[in-house]
Design a protein around this motif. Structure first.
Motif, PDB file in Angstrom:
ATOM      1  N   GLN A   4      17.514   2.299   5.268  1.00  0.00           N
ATOM      2  CA  GLN A   4      17.352   3.734   5.432  1.00  0.00           C
ATOM      3  C   GLN A   4      15.912   4.041   5.831  1.00  0.00           C
ATOM      4  OE1 GLN A   4      18.865   6.037   2.084  1.00  0.00           O
ATOM      5  NE2 GLN A   4      19.993   4.251   1.346  1.00  0.00           N
ATOM      6  N   GLU A   5      15.729   5.262   6.327  1.00  0.00           N
ATOM      7  CA  GLU A   5      14.373   5.734   6.623  1.00  0.00           C
ATOM      8  C   GLU A   5      13.581   5.803   5.314  1.00  0.00           C
ATOM      9  OE1 GLU A   5      12.128   9.714   8.373  1.00  0.00           O
ATOM     10  OE2 GLU A   5      14.320   9.571   8.390  1.00  0.00           O
ATOM     11  N   THR A   6      12.354   5.358   5.328  1.00  0.00           N
ATOM     12  CA  THR A   6      11.549   5.314   4.104  1.00  0.00           C
ATOM     13  C   THR A   6      10.394   6.314   4.149  1.00  0.00           C
ATOM     14  OG1 THR A   6      10.160   3.552   5.014  1.00  0.00           O
ATOM     15  CG2 THR A   6      12.092   2.874   3.740  1.00  0.00           C
ATOM     16  N   GLN A   7       9.861   6.617   2.940  1.00  0.00           N
ATOM     17  CA  GLN A   7       8.662   7.441   2.806  1.00  0.00           C
ATOM     18  C   GLN A   7       7.600   6.593   2.122  1.00  0.00           C
ATOM     19  OE1 GLN A   7       9.960  11.438   1.150  1.00  0.00           O
ATOM     20  NE2 GLN A   7      11.363  10.090   0.067  1.00  0.00           N
ATOM     21  N   ARG A   8       6.340   6.848   2.413  1.00  0.00           N
ATOM     22  CA  ARG A   8       5.263   6.077   1.803  1.00  0.00           C
ATOM     23  C   ARG A   8       4.346   6.998   1.005  1.00  0.00           C
ATOM     24  NH1 ARG A   8       6.820   2.755   5.691  1.00  0.00           N
ATOM     25  NH2 ARG A   8       6.552   0.513   5.334  1.00  0.00           N
ATOM     26  N   VAL A   9       3.885   6.449  -0.108  1.00  0.00           N
ATOM     27  CA  VAL A   9       2.983   7.215  -0.961  1.00  0.00           C
ATOM     28  C   VAL A   9       2.040   6.233  -1.650  1.00  0.00           C
ATOM     29  CG1 VAL A   9       4.619   7.114  -2.881  1.00  0.00           C
ATOM     30  CG2 VAL A   9       2.846   8.877  -2.860  1.00  0.00           C
ATOM     31  N   SER A  10       0.796   6.638  -1.832  1.00  0.00           N
ATOM     32  CA  SER A  10      -0.156   5.765  -2.516  1.00  0.00           C
ATOM     33  C   SER A  10       0.177   5.691  -3.994  1.00  0.00           C
ATOM     34  CB  SER A  10      -1.576   6.299  -2.345  1.00  0.00           C
ATOM     35  OG  SER A  10      -1.723   7.528  -3.046  1.00  0.00           O
ATOM     36  N   ALA A  11      -0.284   4.655  -4.650  1.00  0.00           N
ATOM     37  CA  ALA A  11       0.004   4.477  -6.066  1.00  0.00           C
ATOM     38  C   ALA A  11      -0.528   5.638  -6.891  1.00  0.00           C
ATOM     39  CB  ALA A  11      -0.587   3.143  -6.556  1.00  0.00           C
ATOM     40  N   ALA A  12      -1.710   6.116  -6.529  1.00  0.00           N
ATOM     41  CA  ALA A  12      -2.313   7.215  -7.293  1.00  0.00           C
ATOM     42  C   ALA A  12      -1.472   8.480  -7.168  1.00  0.00           C
ATOM     43  CB  ALA A  12      -3.736   7.463  -6.803  1.00  0.00           C
ATOM     44  N   ASP A  13      -1.068   8.823  -5.928  1.00  0.00           N
ATOM     45  CA  ASP A  13      -0.249  10.026  -5.736  1.00  0.00           C
ATOM     46  C   ASP A  13       1.120   9.865  -6.390  1.00  0.00           C
ATOM     47  OD1 ASP A  13      -2.271  11.236  -4.348  1.00  0.00           O
ATOM     48  OD2 ASP A  13      -1.489  10.701  -2.356  1.00  0.00           O
ATOM     49  N   PHE A  14       1.621   8.644  -6.362  1.00  0.00           N
ATOM     50  CA  PHE A  14       2.934   8.393  -6.965  1.00  0.00           C
ATOM     51  C   PHE A  14       2.895   8.666  -8.474  1.00  0.00           C
ATOM     52  CE2 PHE A  14       5.902   5.463  -9.091  1.00  0.00           C
ATOM     53  CZ  PHE A  14       7.102   5.865  -8.517  1.00  0.00           C
ATOM     54  N   ILE A  15       1.822   8.237  -9.139  1.00  0.00           N
ATOM     55  CA  ILE A  15       1.693   8.447 -10.588  1.00  0.00           C
ATOM     56  C   ILE A  15       1.569   9.934 -10.903  1.00  0.00           C
ATOM     57  CG2 ILE A  15       0.191   8.051 -12.587  1.00  0.00           C
ATOM     58  CD1 ILE A  15      -0.459   5.303 -11.344  1.00  0.00           C
ATOM     59  N   ARG A  16       0.738  10.629 -10.090  1.00  0.00           N
ATOM     60  CA  ARG A  16       0.553  12.064 -10.360  1.00  0.00           C
ATOM     61  C   ARG A  16       1.834  12.862 -10.123  1.00  0.00           C
ATOM     62  NH1 ARG A  16      -4.701  11.005  -8.132  1.00  0.00           N
ATOM     63  NH2 ARG A  16      -3.926  11.461  -6.024  1.00  0.00           N
ATOM     64  N   GLY A  17       2.633  12.461  -9.127  1.00  0.00           N
ATOM     65  CA  GLY A  17       3.837  13.244  -8.815  1.00  0.00           C
ATOM     66  C   GLY A  17       5.121  12.457  -9.027  1.00  0.00           C
ATOM     67  N   PHE A  18       5.151  11.674 -10.111  1.00  0.00           N
ATOM     68  CA  PHE A  18       6.288  10.779 -10.328  1.00  0.00           C
ATOM     69  C   PHE A  18       7.624  11.509 -10.333  1.00  0.00           C
ATOM     70  CE2 PHE A  18       9.344   8.840 -13.269  1.00  0.00           C
ATOM     71  CZ  PHE A  18       9.561   7.625 -12.621  1.00  0.00           C
ATOM     72  N   ALA A  19       7.700  12.664 -11.024  1.00  0.00           N
ATOM     73  CA  ALA A  19       8.969  13.387 -11.126  1.00  0.00           C
ATOM     74  C   ALA A  19       9.496  13.758  -9.752  1.00  0.00           C
ATOM     75  CB  ALA A  19       8.784  14.630 -11.986  1.00  0.00           C
ATOM     76  N   SER A  20       8.577  14.224  -8.870  1.00  0.00           N
ATOM     77  CA  SER A  20       8.995  14.614  -7.518  1.00  0.00           C
ATOM     78  C   SER A  20       9.453  13.404  -6.718  1.00  0.00           C
ATOM     79  CB  SER A  20       7.841  15.312  -6.799  1.00  0.00           C
ATOM     80  OG  SER A  20       8.177  15.548  -5.447  1.00  0.00           O
ATOM     81  N   TRP A  21       8.672  12.303  -6.789  1.00  0.00           N
ATOM     82  CA  TRP A  21       9.023  11.111  -6.012  1.00  0.00           C
ATOM     83  C   TRP A  21      10.311  10.466  -6.527  1.00  0.00           C
ATOM     84  CZ3 TRP A  21       7.137  10.832  -1.506  1.00  0.00           C
ATOM     85  CH2 TRP A  21       5.854  11.266  -1.229  1.00  0.00           C
ATOM     86  N   ARG A  22      10.548  10.605  -7.841  1.00  0.00           N
ATOM     87  CA  ARG A  22      11.796  10.052  -8.372  1.00  0.00           C
ATOM     88  C   ARG A  22      12.997  10.759  -7.775  1.00  0.00           C
ATOM     89  NH1 ARG A  22      15.292  11.367 -12.269  1.00  0.00           N
ATOM     90  NH2 ARG A  22      14.046  13.163 -12.917  1.00  0.00           N
ATOM     91  N   LEU A  23      12.904  12.082  -7.630  1.00  0.00           N
ATOM     92  CA  LEU A  23      14.006  12.845  -7.022  1.00  0.00           C
ATOM     93  C   LEU A  23      14.173  12.483  -5.548  1.00  0.00           C
ATOM     94  CD1 LEU A  23      13.389  16.361  -8.653  1.00  0.00           C
ATOM     95  CD2 LEU A  23      15.190  14.699  -9.204  1.00  0.00           C
ATOM     96  N   GLN A  24      13.044  12.297  -4.839  1.00  0.00           N
ATOM     97  CA  GLN A  24      13.131  11.956  -3.425  1.00  0.00           C
ATOM     98  C   GLN A  24      13.725  10.556  -3.223  1.00  0.00           C
ATOM     99  OE1 GLN A  24       9.899  13.063  -0.758  1.00  0.00           O
ATOM    100  NE2 GLN A  24       8.905  14.183  -2.454  1.00  0.00           N
ATOM    101  N   ALA A  25      13.462   9.644  -4.170  1.00  0.00           N
ATOM    102  CA  ALA A  25      14.007   8.290  -4.067  1.00  0.00           C
ATOM    103  C   ALA A  25      15.519   8.277  -4.171  1.00  0.00           C
ATOM    104  CB  ALA A  25      13.404   7.403  -5.149  1.00  0.00           C
ATOM    105  N   ALA A  26      16.102   9.348  -4.772  1.00  0.00           N
ATOM    106  CA  ALA A  26      17.559   9.430  -4.854  1.00  0.00           C
ATOM    107  C   ALA A  26      18.167   9.635  -3.478  1.00  0.00           C
ATOM    108  CB  ALA A  26      17.962  10.558  -5.790  1.00  0.00           C
TER     109      ALA A  26
END
Length: 291
Positions: A4-26
């Protein structure tokens, strides 16, 4: 799993916005980078299960193919590009007359010394160098008078030789050729007739010599009971002899009389042999020799 098409995020941004990225990973995979390099991938549980199921299925398929190679009656020899043995299945081990463990790592020409002088060796080279396939019948590769049908299959590691012993089939062909040559020689003799009859005694085919003796053409004699060609008093003896041949399989010989179209009885000797098929009798051959 389909990519599938992927999105990229730095580790720091991923930690700060984990809830949002978790929903996007769905919805689609999220690649987490570390110092600008891809480090981790977050995917949904459903995608993970599909990925795991695919891995299990691939492992099962590999295992099934390995089991198949171990079970088939064809011999399989896998060689590398240096023509050394990487693997053999039990059938190949039996053909070589050695345990599989003792064959591994040895040179092909060591376990098949006759291959070096055989036309097959050139095809093996072409398989390894050009990934060219080959299929053919080769005599005397393992032992004299043995015929093998050999398939050469290119592989990533080198190639495979698939061996099947067809000696019995080749002997049957040779025997068939010999029988045909014998029939041709009898026909060339001119005075010996012969016919093939069914298990019901019907004439299926008759030689020119026999039709000439009887004074009839080939179409007239076909599908007629062979005993109908004999004198009335000789028919029962022929029928008894034919039944004995079918019952025991042993050839029979008897004196008889062939009646011509003009009603003349010709003294003959009848020789009867069974035509045995794979599963049952297919009839008999009757040879007719004038006395």
């Amino acid at each position: 799993m389909k990519m599938q098409e992927t999105q990229r995020v730095s580790a720091a941004d991923f930690i700060r916005g984990f809830a949002s990225w978790r929903l996007q990973a769905a919805r689609k995979p999220v690649v987490v980078t570390h110092h600008g390099k891809d480090a981790h991938v977050l995917i949904s549980l459903d995608d993970y299960r599909r990925l795991d199921a695919g891995t299990v299925a691939a492992d099962d398929l590999k295992g099934s193919l390995a089991d198949l190679a171990e079970s088939i009656r064809d011999g399989i020899i896998v060689i590398d590009r240096e023509r050394r043995i990487l693997a053999v299945n039990p059938a190949a081990s039996d053909m070589m007359g050695e345990a599989a463990a003792l064959l591994l790592g040895r040179a092909l020409i060591e376990i098949l010394p006759r291959v070096a002088d055989n036309i097959l060796f050139g095809h093996i080279n072409r398989m390894l160098d050009l990934r060219e396939r080959f299929s053919g019948d080769v005599p005397g590769l393992l032992r004299p008078h043995q015929w093998l049908h050999i398939d050469l299959v290119p592989l990533a590691t080198g190639g495979a030789l698939v061996l099947r012993d067809i000696s019995a089939a080749m002997e049957a062909i040779t025997a068939g050729d010999t029988r045909k040559a014998l029939a041709d020689a009898i026909d060339a003799h001119g005075s010996i007739g012969h016919a093939t009859v069914s298990v019901r005694e019907m004439v299926e085919d008759a030689s020119d010599a026999l039709t000439a003796m009887a004074g009839v053409d080939a179409t007239a004699i076909r599908r007629v009971r062979f005993s109908a060609l004999l004198a009335t008093g000789e028919r029962h003896a022929f029928t008894e002899a034919l039944e004995e041949v079918f019952r025991t399989g042993a050839p029979a010989r008897l004196a008889s009389s062939l009646v011509t179209r003009d009603g003349v009885a010709i003294p003959v000797t009848l020789s009867i042999a069974e035509r045995r098929g794979v599963y049952a009798s297919e009839g008999a051959v009757v040879v007719v020799t004038p006395c």
